[in-house]
Design an enzyme around this catalytic site. Structure first.
Site, PDB file in Angstrom:
ATOM      1  N   ALA A 236       0.821  -1.217   0.000  1.00 42.80           N
ATOM      2  CA  ALA A 236       0.000   0.000   0.000  1.00 42.80           C
ATOM      3  C   ALA A 236       0.849   1.258   0.000  1.00 42.80           C
ATOM      4  CB  ALA A 236      -0.918   0.018   1.219  1.00 42.80           C
TER       5      ALA A 236
ATOM      6  N   GLY B 204       6.572   1.286   5.563  1.00 43.83           N
ATOM      7  CA  GLY B 204       7.485   0.372   4.875  1.00 43.83           C
ATOM      8  C   GLY B 204       7.503   0.599   3.373  1.00 43.83           C
ATOM      9  N   CYS B 205       6.335   0.796   2.791  1.00 44.04           N
ATOM     10  CA  CYS B 205       6.245   0.983   1.341  1.00 44.04           C
ATOM     11  C   CYS B 205       6.857   2.318   0.929  1.00 44.04           C
ATOM     12  CB  CYS B 205       4.789   0.874   0.887  1.00 44.04           C
ATOM     13  SG  CYS B 205       4.097  -0.773   1.205  1.00 44.04           S
ATOM     14  N   THR B 206       6.720   3.322   1.774  1.00 39.74           N
ATOM     15  CA  THR B 206       7.342   4.616   1.507  1.00 39.74           C
ATOM     16  C   THR B 206       8.857   4.474   1.533  1.00 39.74           C
ATOM     17  OG1 THR B 206       5.450   5.826   2.382  1.00 39.74           O
ATOM     18  CG2 THR B 206       7.560   7.010   2.307  1.00 39.74           C
TER      19      THR B 206
ATOM     20  N   ALA C 179       9.972   2.609  -1.669  1.00 36.38           N
ATOM     21  CA  ALA C 179       9.840   3.446  -2.869  1.00 36.38           C
ATOM     22  C   ALA C 179      10.898   4.546  -2.884  1.00 36.38           C
ATOM     23  CB  ALA C 179       8.439   4.041  -2.950  1.00 36.38           C
TER      24      ALA C 179
END
Length: 155
Positions: A41, A46-48, A51
């Site tokens: 998401a 974590g995804c930030t 990315a």
């Protein structure tokens, strides 16, 4: 549970909308090596981190002949907000129906906080110039994954 890809497998073809709603196709990248990473998401910690790590290393990766595509079930509008908020340079695409996530083995049962849940399995698949899977990495960590990938690729 979808089957996991193995090196030598044909990478499943896809065309998905990017953050601007424009189609992004794996076939258009033939002749280049593509790092396709799957994340749960946009705008989560974590995804930030992941990315931003890919964005920070995009020059190195692109210079070595790699394209990077991030895939999540988020809608293009959310991906656009994510890109703007974090100043991301990687290509982000939306797989709202999770068909590509499933085809790549990146959607299914996983353990989260000690419970078994169904969702996106943080994964990275490297597709070679001919469209074959060179590497398939599943259950990767958000933090440190890009640095490890760069080391493993010898960059």
């Amino acid at each position: 549970m979808s089957a996991r890809l193995q090196p030598g497998d044909e990478a499943p073809a896809f065309t998905l909308p990017d953050a601007d709603g424009q189609p992004v196709s794996l076939a258009d990248r033939r002749g280049r090596t593509v790092i396709v990473y799957f994340y749960p998401a946009a705008m989560t910690p974590g995804c930030t981190k992941q990315a931003c790590d890919f964005t920070d290393n995009l020059g190195l990766l692109a210079g070595a002949g790699f394209d990077v595509i991030g895939v999540s079930p988020d809608k293009p509008e959310k991906l656009a907000k994510f890109r703007e908020k974090e100043d991301l340079k990687v290509t982000l695409v939306s797989d709202a129906d999770k068909s590509v996530l499933t085809a790549y083995g990146a959607f299914g049962e996983k353990t989260m906080y000690g419970r078994t849940v169904t969702g996106v399995i943080r994964s990275t698949v490297i597709v070679d110039e001919a469209g074959k899977v060179a590497q398939a990495l599943y259950n990767v960590r958000a933090t440190g994954h890009v640095a490890k990938l760069i080391r493993d690729l010898g960059l």
